[in-house]
Design an enzyme around this catalytic site. Structure first.
Site, PDB file in Angstrom:
ATOM      1  CE  LYS A   1      -2.197   0.275  -4.403  1.00  0.00           C
ATOM      2  NZ  LYS A   1      -1.449   1.363  -5.186  1.00  0.00           N
TER       3      LYS A   1
ATOM      4  CB  VAL B   1      -0.996   0.032   1.203  1.00  0.00           C
ATOM      5  CG1 VAL B   1      -2.266   1.318   0.963  1.00  0.00           C
ATOM      6  CG2 VAL B   1      -1.808  -1.053   1.312  1.00  0.00           C
TER       7      VAL B   1
ATOM      8  N   GLY C   1       7.049   2.476  -8.515  1.00  0.00           N
ATOM      9  CA  GLY C   1       7.974   2.694  -9.096  1.00  0.00           C
ATOM     10  C   GLY C   1       8.760   1.980  -8.315  1.00  0.00           C
TER      11      GLY C   1
HETATM   12  N1  LIG Z   1       5.474  -1.327 -10.140  1.00  0.00           N
HETATM   13  C1  LIG Z   1       5.159  -0.656  -8.919  1.00  0.00           C
HETATM   14  O1  LIG Z   1       5.874   0.667  -9.050  1.00  0.00           O
HETATM   15  C2  LIG Z   1       4.798  -1.528  -7.634  1.00  0.00           C
HETATM   16  C3  LIG Z   1       4.231  -1.049  -6.755  1.00  0.00           C
HETATM   17  C4  LIG Z   1       4.160  -1.222  -5.117  1.00  0.00           C
HETATM   18  C5  LIG Z   1       3.972  -2.276  -5.175  1.00  0.00           C
HETATM   19  N2  LIG Z   1       3.946  -3.441  -6.470  1.00  0.00           N
HETATM   20  C6  LIG Z   1       3.278  -4.715  -6.590  1.00  0.00           C
HETATM   21  O2  LIG Z   1       5.002  -5.670  -6.510  1.00  0.00           O
HETATM   22  C7  LIG Z   1       4.854  -6.829  -6.997  1.00  0.00           C
HETATM   23  C8  LIG Z   1       5.429  -6.857  -8.580  1.00  0.00           C
HETATM   24  O3  LIG Z   1       5.529  -5.609  -9.641  1.00  0.00           O
HETATM   25  P1  LIG Z   1       6.440  -5.115 -10.155  1.00  0.00           P
HETATM   26  O4  LIG Z   1       5.727  -4.324 -11.172  1.00  0.00           O
HETATM   27  O5  LIG Z   1       7.640  -5.614  -9.772  1.00  0.00           O
HETATM   28  O6  LIG Z   1       5.541  -6.878 -11.413  1.00  0.00           O
HETATM   29  P2  LIG Z   1       6.386  -7.417 -12.888  1.00  0.00           P
HETATM   30  O7  LIG Z   1       7.091  -6.069 -13.523  1.00  0.00           O
HETATM   31  O8  LIG Z   1       5.598  -7.560 -13.712  1.00  0.00           O
HETATM   32  O9  LIG Z   1       7.069  -8.551 -12.317  1.00  0.00           O
HETATM   33  C9  LIG Z   1       7.045  -9.329 -12.329  1.00  0.00           C
HETATM   34  C10 LIG Z   1       7.739 -10.767 -12.613  1.00  0.00           C
HETATM   35  O10 LIG Z   1       7.461 -11.908 -11.908  1.00  0.00           O
HETATM   36  C11 LIG Z   1       7.533 -12.957 -12.917  1.00  0.00           C
HETATM   37  N3  LIG Z   1       6.623 -13.906 -12.652  1.00  0.00           N
HETATM   38  C12 LIG Z   1       6.026 -13.721 -12.797  1.00  0.00           C
HETATM   39  N4  LIG Z   1       4.950 -15.209 -12.531  1.00  0.00           N
HETATM   40  C13 LIG Z   1       6.230 -15.629 -12.091  1.00  0.00           C
HETATM   41  C14 LIG Z   1       6.794 -17.349 -11.694  1.00  0.00           C
HETATM   42  N5  LIG Z   1       5.297 -17.756 -11.532  1.00  0.00           N
HETATM   43  N6  LIG Z   1       7.839 -17.195 -11.143  1.00  0.00           N
HETATM   44  C15 LIG Z   1       8.647 -16.295 -11.259  1.00  0.00           C
HETATM   45  N7  LIG Z   1       8.563 -15.448 -11.944  1.00  0.00           N
HETATM   46  C16 LIG Z   1       7.605 -14.853 -12.142  1.00  0.00           C
HETATM   47  C17 LIG Z   1       7.486 -12.005 -14.160  1.00  0.00           C
HETATM   48  O11 LIG Z   1       7.827 -12.823 -15.311  1.00  0.00           O
HETATM   49  P3  LIG Z   1       6.621 -12.519 -16.418  1.00  0.00           P
HETATM   50  O12 LIG Z   1       6.818 -10.914 -16.974  1.00  0.00           O
HETATM   51  O13 LIG Z   1       7.685 -13.455 -17.930  1.00  0.00           O
HETATM   52  O14 LIG Z   1       5.215 -12.981 -16.601  1.00  0.00           O
HETATM   53  C18 LIG Z   1       8.197 -10.686 -13.856  1.00  0.00           C
HETATM   54  O15 LIG Z   1       9.174 -10.390 -14.314  1.00  0.00           O
HETATM   55  C19 LIG Z   1       2.892  -6.799  -7.528  1.00  0.00           C
HETATM   56  O16 LIG Z   1       2.433  -7.394  -6.548  1.00  0.00           O
HETATM   57  C20 LIG Z   1       2.409  -5.411  -7.440  1.00  0.00           C
HETATM   58  O17 LIG Z   1       1.577  -5.111  -7.027  1.00  0.00           O
HETATM   59  C21 LIG Z   1       4.377  -3.093  -7.867  1.00  0.00           C
END
Ligand SMILES: NC(=O)c1ccc[n+]([C@@H]2O[C@H](COP(=O)([O-])OP(=O)(O)OC[C@H]3O[C@@H](n4cnc5c(N)ncnc54)[C@H](OP(=O)(O)O)[C@@H]3O)[C@@H](O)[C@H]2O)c1
Length: 417
Positions: free
Chosen positions: A201, A129, A297
């Site tokens: 959230k 969050v 981010g």
């Molecule tokens: N991005 C933000 O700013 C942000 C902010 C706060 C919270 N979050 C949270 O942080 C988490 C990650 O977000 P993110 O933005 O980093 O996502 P992301 O960029 O999509 O990264 C997720 C990674 O995990 C991989 N993955 C998916 N399924 C998998 C599995 N079964 N085994 C191993 N690896 C796997 C994905 O591969 P593929 O791409 O090949 O599927 C990708 O490389 C989420 O829960 C999101 O809500 C993100």
């Protein structure tokens, strides 16, 4: 020394890798603990290669869970499954877990916390969050001695960016396109613009603040029906429109809702612009406190993920989370003031028809404005006194059925916080 396994090398995971590498000396000096990235897992090996950690890559997350040296698993893959399964399996393998996954905590938090308690391990989720805003820590630790009774949050950067740009004169479509070009909005933005991200959230925050299990769905309206004229009318009336996540605990009942909300321009939350997030808490002792910062981010979010890892390494984490069953207030019984904007045929007697419906539904009007636009269809803006939600929804339904009303009435709740 704490050895960790990292699952997911995307936006947040790659930030975690960089911070652990670049700030290794600083982290050790500040905490007296060394954190070693023992193994990583992702669907795509190339991501590990690009981060220079090909040697510790594994495609199967179970390799990390079965490694006896690893004491903490970091899950940053997102979504419900397989994230839930991975977290539960990690806990059963007696690993602490750090996650940034709001979806899995909002939906399966109870199961996950119970498993962590049963297995005597920690589960930490500060980044779920508010990105880098330490709101979980504030509620769980800093303000633990107070009873928080209200939360008002701008919890979604995409919608706050769009509403800010609409205030500056862009249409909804133009603002959304700009947000997508800048990477603040997904190609399919519905999860954000329909309010679902904020609702997940809010469930997490209110569960923690009110020590409550929240299972039911909550009232969730997005921003897609707001147009530039609503923003302008709100401004003329001294308000700003924000997608607000609202939680109140009144007399052991919890009121939860997410919707576009008109708040006074003078309120601190009205000045939270662009993709920023902010959470405004009201408590018996603290009175009011607002936390503000980047809600997303790679590096901001990864910083608090590493902060959770450090807390676990220092054994200062908390395991038992919300526990009590509390009654969720029936949304039909809430009362607030409303802004209504029906678009109507410009002919005599139309306003009287609408006023008649409002009156018959116990709704009294505090202000009306109808601009002379010289067009066949014109907006009427109406501000009401305090009204019961069920009366308002019934009245809006009846107004929308009038032949002279030419598009669905825009309804915005007003919070005079
Ligand atoms: N991005 C933000 O700013 C942000 C902010 C706060 C919270 N979050 C949270 O942080 C988490 C990650 O977000 P993110 O933005 O980093 O996502 P992301 O960029 O999509 O990264 C997720 C990674 O995990 C991989 N993955 C998916 N399924 C998998 C599995 N079964 N085994 C191993 N690896 C796997 C994905 O591969 P593929 O791409 O090949 O599927 C990708 O490389 C989420 O829960 C999101 O809500 C993100």
């Amino acid at each position: 020394m704490t050895k960790i396994g990292l699952i997911g090398l995307g936006t947040i995971g790659s930030g975690v890798v960089k911070i652990l590498k670049e700030n290794k000396t600083l982290i050790t000096a500040r905490t007296g603990t060394t954190i070693e990235l023992k193994r990583v897992c992702d669907l795509d090996e190339k991501r590990a290669e690009m981060l220079g950690i090909r040697g510790i890559y594994s495609q199967n997350y179970k390799d990390l869970l079965n490694d006896p040296d690893i004491s903490t698993i970091v899950e940053v893959i997102g979504g419900y499954e397989p994230a839930r399964t991975i977290i539960i399996e990690a806990i059963r393998a007696k690993k602490n877990v750090v996650t940034a996954n709001k979806a899995v905590i909002a939906k399966h938090g109870e199961e996950i916390f119970k498993a962590a308690e049963d297995n005597n391990v920690s589960i930490m989720f500060e980044a779920a969050v508010g990105g880098c805003i330490p709101i979980i820590k504030a509620i769980r630790e800093s303000f633990a001695a107070d009873k928080i009774n209200r939360i008002y949050g701008i919890l979604n950067g995409t919608t706050n960016y769009i509403l800010t740009k609409m205030e500056e004169g862009l249409s909804y479509d133009q603002a959304l396109k700009q947000a997508q070009e800048l990477g603040f909005a997904e190609a399919n933005p519905s999860f954000d613009v329909d309010g679902l991200d904020s609702a997940q959230k809010l469930k997490i925050l209110s569960s923690l603040a009110f020590n409550a299990k929240i299972k039911d769905d909550i009232l969730t309206w997005g921003i897609t029906k707001i147009n530039k004229s609503d923003i302008k009318y709100a401004k003329d009336l001294g308000y700003t429109i924000k997608l607000l996540a609202i939680a109140k605990e009144i007399d052991d009942e919890i009121e939860l809702r997410v919707h576009p909300t008109m708040i006074p321009q003078t309120h601190e939350l009205a000045n939270i612009k662009n993709e920023s997030n902010a959470i405004y808490l009201v408590g018996n002792n603290i009175d009011k406190a607002m936390l503000y910062g980047k809600g997303a981010g790679s590096m901001p979010t990864a910083t608090v993920v590493v902060g959770d890892i450090i807390d676990i390494a220092k054994s200062s984490s908390i395991t038992n989370y919300y526990s009590e069953e509390k009654k969720l207030k029936d949304i039909n019984t809430i009362t607030c003031r409303y802004y209504l904007r029906p678009n109507v045929l410009d002919k005599p007697g139309v306003f009287a028809m609408i006023a008649d419906i409002l009156g018959k539904n116990n709704i009294s009007i505090s202000g009306v404005s109808q601009k002379e636009l010289g067009k066949d269809i014109v907006p009427i803006t109406i501000i009401t006194h305090n009204v019961r939600e069920s009366d308002m929804m019934q009245a809006v339904d009846q107004i929308n059925k009038l032949d002279v009303v030419k598009s669905k009435t825009v309804v915005i709740r007003i919070e005079d916080i």
